[in-house]
Design a protein around this motif. Sequence first.
Motif, PDB file in Angstrom:
ATOM      1  N   ASP A 193       0.941  -1.174   0.052  1.00 51.09           N
ATOM      2  CA  ASP A 193      -0.054   0.000  -0.089  1.00 51.09           C
ATOM      3  C   ASP A 193       0.850   1.225  -0.012  1.00 51.09           C
ATOM      4  OD1 ASP A 193       0.685   0.476   2.746  1.00 51.09           O
ATOM      5  OD2 ASP A 193      -0.934  -0.527   3.449  1.00 51.09           O
ATOM      6  N   LYS A 194       0.183   2.361   0.225  1.00 50.74           N
ATOM      7  CA  LYS A 194       0.926   3.497  -0.026  1.00 50.74           C
ATOM      8  C   LYS A 194       2.125   3.914   1.154  1.00 50.74           C
ATOM      9  CE  LYS A 194      -2.997   6.070  -2.143  1.00 50.74           C
ATOM     10  NZ  LYS A 194      -3.932   7.300  -2.060  1.00 50.74           N
ATOM     11  N   ALA A 195       1.960   3.051   2.213  1.00 51.68           N
ATOM     12  CA  ALA A 195       2.947   3.196   3.212  1.00 51.68           C
ATOM     13  C   ALA A 195       4.334   2.945   2.706  1.00 51.68           C
ATOM     14  CB  ALA A 195       2.383   2.471   4.319  1.00 51.68           C
ATOM     15  N   TYR A 196       4.493   1.916   1.778  1.00 51.52           N
ATOM     16  CA  TYR A 196       5.483   1.290   1.312  1.00 51.52           C
ATOM     17  C   TYR A 196       6.199   2.225   0.016  1.00 51.52           C
ATOM     18  CZ  TYR A 196       4.499  -2.261   4.332  1.00 51.52           C
ATOM     19  OH  TYR A 196       4.009  -3.316   5.380  1.00 51.52           O
ATOM     20  N   SER A 197       5.520   3.469  -0.199  1.00 50.21           N
ATOM     21  CA  SER A 197       5.784   4.205  -1.438  1.00 50.21           C
ATOM     22  C   SER A 197       7.168   5.140  -1.005  1.00 50.21           C
ATOM     23  CB  SER A 197       4.685   5.021  -2.126  1.00 50.21           C
ATOM     24  OG  SER A 197       5.208   5.837  -3.207  1.00 50.21           O
ATOM     25  N   ALA A 212       7.586  -3.160  -9.218  1.00 51.87           N
ATOM     26  CA  ALA A 212       6.961  -2.541  -7.646  1.00 51.87           C
ATOM     27  C   ALA A 212       5.198  -1.934  -8.205  1.00 51.87           C
ATOM     28  CB  ALA A 212       7.603  -1.291  -7.557  1.00 51.87           C
ATOM     29  N   VAL A 213       4.358  -2.798  -7.388  1.00 51.39           N
ATOM     30  CA  VAL A 213       2.963  -2.414  -7.613  1.00 51.39           C
ATOM     31  C   VAL A 213       2.613  -1.796  -6.193  1.00 51.39           C
ATOM     32  CG1 VAL A 213       0.629  -3.350  -8.109  1.00 51.39           C
ATOM     33  CG2 VAL A 213       2.606  -4.590  -8.863  1.00 51.39           C
ATOM     34  N   ILE A 214       2.984  -0.528  -6.253  1.00 50.53           N
ATOM     35  CA  ILE A 214       2.740   0.450  -5.076  1.00 50.53           C
ATOM     36  C   ILE A 214       2.149   1.705  -5.412  1.00 50.53           C
ATOM     37  CG2 ILE A 214       3.806   1.457  -2.935  1.00 50.53           C
ATOM     38  CD1 ILE A 214       6.048  -0.753  -3.350  1.00 50.53           C
ATOM     39  N   PRO A 215       0.749   2.025  -4.987  1.00 49.25           N
ATOM     40  CA  PRO A 215       0.303   3.427  -5.303  1.00 49.25           C
ATOM     41  C   PRO A 215       1.299   4.402  -4.918  1.00 49.25           C
ATOM     42  CG  PRO A 215      -0.816   2.436  -3.669  1.00 49.25           C
ATOM     43  CD  PRO A 215      -0.029   1.343  -4.142  1.00 49.25           C
ATOM     44  N   GLU A 216       1.274   5.526  -5.604  1.00 55.44           N
ATOM     45  CA  GLU A 216       1.803   6.866  -5.128  1.00 55.44           C
ATOM     46  C   GLU A 216       0.769   7.865  -4.336  1.00 55.44           C
ATOM     47  OE1 GLU A 216       5.035  10.139  -7.095  1.00 55.44           O
ATOM     48  OE2 GLU A 216       3.192   9.570  -8.179  1.00 55.44           O
ATOM     49  N   PRO A 217       1.357   8.070  -3.141  1.00 54.07           N
ATOM     50  CA  PRO A 217       0.218   8.916  -2.266  1.00 54.07           C
ATOM     51  C   PRO A 217       0.207  10.412  -3.051  1.00 54.07           C
ATOM     52  CG  PRO A 217       2.186   7.914  -1.003  1.00 54.07           C
ATOM     53  CD  PRO A 217       2.433   7.692  -2.321  1.00 54.07           C
ATOM     54  N   ARG A 218      -0.820  11.019  -2.925  1.00 50.55           N
ATOM     55  CA  ARG A 218      -0.905  12.352  -3.328  1.00 50.55           C
ATOM     56  C   ARG A 218       0.144  13.371  -2.994  1.00 50.55           C
ATOM     57  NH1 ARG A 218      -7.503  13.705  -2.830  1.00 50.55           N
ATOM     58  NH2 ARG A 218      -8.187  11.996  -4.010  1.00 50.55           N
ATOM     59  N   ASP A 219       0.586  13.498  -1.872  1.00 48.11           N
ATOM     60  CA  ASP A 219       1.663  14.309  -1.503  1.00 48.11           C
ATOM     61  C   ASP A 219       2.940  14.113  -2.160  1.00 48.11           C
ATOM     62  OD1 ASP A 219       2.188  11.897  -0.212  1.00 48.11           O
ATOM     63  OD2 ASP A 219       3.265  12.855   1.458  1.00 48.11           O
ATOM     64  N   GLN A 220       3.381  12.729  -2.515  1.00 45.77           N
ATOM     65  CA  GLN A 220       4.445  12.815  -3.313  1.00 45.77           C
ATOM     66  C   GLN A 220       4.024  13.043  -4.735  1.00 45.77           C
ATOM     67  OE1 GLN A 220       5.772   8.603  -2.873  1.00 45.77           O
ATOM     68  NE2 GLN A 220       6.074   8.688  -0.675  1.00 45.77           N
ATOM     69  N   GLN A 221       2.819  12.814  -5.295  1.00 40.51           N
ATOM     70  CA  GLN A 221       2.498  13.232  -6.614  1.00 40.51           C
ATOM     71  C   GLN A 221       2.580  14.785  -6.823  1.00 40.51           C
ATOM     72  OE1 GLN A 221      -1.535  11.731  -7.454  1.00 40.51           O
ATOM     73  NE2 GLN A 221      -1.028   9.861  -7.034  1.00 40.51           N
ATOM     74  N   LYS A 236       5.326   3.428 -12.612  1.00 38.42           N
ATOM     75  CA  LYS A 236       4.330   2.771 -13.222  1.00 38.42           C
ATOM     76  C   LYS A 236       3.494   2.108 -12.204  1.00 38.42           C
ATOM     77  CE  LYS A 236       7.280   1.556 -17.210  1.00 38.42           C
ATOM     78  NZ  LYS A 236       7.726   0.651 -18.025  1.00 38.42           N
ATOM     79  N   PHE A 237       2.397   1.792 -12.451  1.00 40.57           N
ATOM     80  CA  PHE A 237       1.521   1.201 -11.285  1.00 40.57           C
ATOM     81  C   PHE A 237       0.437   0.382 -12.174  1.00 40.57           C
ATOM     82  CE2 PHE A 237      -2.749   1.505  -8.819  1.00 40.57           C
ATOM     83  CZ  PHE A 237      -2.133   0.814  -7.714  1.00 40.57           C
ATOM     84  N   ASP A 238       0.328  -1.023 -11.837  1.00 36.44           N
ATOM     85  CA  ASP A 238      -0.614  -1.806 -12.195  1.00 36.44           C
ATOM     86  C   ASP A 238      -1.797  -1.803 -11.432  1.00 36.44           C
ATOM     87  OD1 ASP A 238      -1.971  -4.100 -13.377  1.00 36.44           O
ATOM     88  OD2 ASP A 238      -0.375  -5.045 -14.097  1.00 36.44           O
ATOM     89  N   ALA A 239      -2.856  -1.205 -11.670  1.00 37.38           N
ATOM     90  CA  ALA A 239      -4.020  -1.116 -10.800  1.00 37.38           C
ATOM     91  C   ALA A 239      -4.703  -2.272 -10.852  1.00 37.38           C
ATOM     92  CB  ALA A 239      -4.813  -0.047 -11.329  1.00 37.38           C
ATOM     93  N   GLU A 240      -4.640  -3.258 -11.897  1.00 36.04           N
ATOM     94  CA  GLU A 240      -5.328  -4.632 -12.037  1.00 36.04           C
ATOM     95  C   GLU A 240      -4.502  -5.609 -11.120  1.00 36.04           C
ATOM     96  OE1 GLU A 240      -8.136  -7.188 -12.801  1.00 36.04           O
ATOM     97  OE2 GLU A 240      -8.189  -5.126 -13.464  1.00 36.04           O
ATOM     98  N   LYS A 241      -3.415  -5.588 -11.145  1.00 35.48           N
ATOM     99  CA  LYS A 241      -2.537  -6.575 -10.320  1.00 35.48           C
ATOM    100  C   LYS A 241      -2.649  -6.185  -9.001  1.00 35.48           C
ATOM    101  CE  LYS A 241       1.162  -8.213 -12.029  1.00 35.48           C
ATOM    102  NZ  LYS A 241       2.406  -8.113 -12.861  1.00 35.48           N
ATOM    103  N   TYR A 242      -2.727  -4.793  -8.526  1.00 35.19           N
ATOM    104  CA  TYR A 242      -2.737  -4.123  -7.270  1.00 35.19           C
ATOM    105  C   TYR A 242      -4.047  -4.868  -6.566  1.00 35.19           C
ATOM    106  CZ  TYR A 242      -2.780  -1.044  -3.351  1.00 35.19           C
ATOM    107  OH  TYR A 242      -2.806  -0.317  -1.882  1.00 35.19           O
ATOM    108  N   ARG A 243      -5.225  -5.205  -7.291  1.00 38.88           N
ATOM    109  CA  ARG A 243      -6.179  -5.879  -6.596  1.00 38.88           C
ATOM    110  C   ARG A 243      -5.918  -7.089  -5.950  1.00 38.88           C
ATOM    111  NH1 ARG A 243     -11.095  -5.028 -11.178  1.00 38.88           N
ATOM    112  NH2 ARG A 243     -11.047  -2.744 -11.150  1.00 38.88           N
ATOM    113  N   GLY A 244      -5.156  -7.666  -6.313  1.00 40.85           N
ATOM    114  CA  GLY A 244      -4.632  -8.876  -5.647  1.00 40.85           C
ATOM    115  C   GLY A 244      -3.928  -8.791  -4.297  1.00 40.85           C
TER     116      GLY A 244
END
Length: 292
Positions: A193-197, A212-221, A236-244
């Motif tokens: 999750d975002k804690a690991y970004s 790395a399938v880790i979303p980027e937090p808004r503050d980092q964006q 890069k972020f694979d939203a489909e893979k993140y569902r797992g």
Amino acid sequence: MTRFELLTDEEWDIIADFLPGPTGKKGRPFADARTMIEGIIYRYRTGIAWRDLPETFGPWQTVWRWHARMAREGTWDLIQNRLHVHAEQAGLIDWNVSIDSTIARAHQHATNITRLKKGSSNYKNLLTEPLDHAVGRSRGGLSTKTHQLVDGQGLPVVTICTAGQDGDSPMFIPLMERVKIGRRTRPDAALGDKAYSSRAIRSYLRKRRVEAVIPEPRDQQGHRKRRGSKGGRRPKFDAEKYRGRNVVERGYSRLKQWRGLATRYDKLATIYRAAVVLNGVIAWLKHLRDTP
């Protein structure tokens, strides 16, 4: 099976060879290993005090000594590693791993022991008792945090216990560094999750060629966009893979079905962690048993 028979014959046959047995020397009769293991499972599943263990398991002191000795020797880690190898050879491991943590409130019986240092360091040697006994003060009070790296089916691969106030991100690399199943040490993808970004984690994964399938937090964006071209590209972020990634949450739900793990009653971190690993061994045994 009765409520006291907690392992099937098939599950017992898989792990029996790794457990202590009679030596043939004269002395006290050797305790039945299966009874001891089922006594340990029963205690953590119900969350009762060791002294309240039903007589069907024999003297509670004997069951406790078995658990303490196997915790010190890393018996359950050895068994889990062998199950990992067996599953890998059968092609039953999903290498899209997920990482997360969960908190267990420390009961007063677990905290009446001197803690000499803040912050846990037992991830360096998981069989050595940390000076703070992996107990720290978080928002919920004195607690222990369990960090796990699980495969794509939510089955545990690496387990580390730290103090409750310890962050998630610093434990990412120690978890990844302990991945070793046979000769394989590199997952295909790491989900978090975002804690690991963080820049350090993303750089580490790039060097190891792990997706790395880790979303980027808004503050980092926002920080990246404000820097313009110097901010670099969007990760890069694979939203489909993140569902797992929710498999790790479901794994913690299974873990906390054992009341002795949902609340920590053990004074020593090595004892508590051994029970967490034992819970994972049971999960792997059921998976291997149910998979054709």
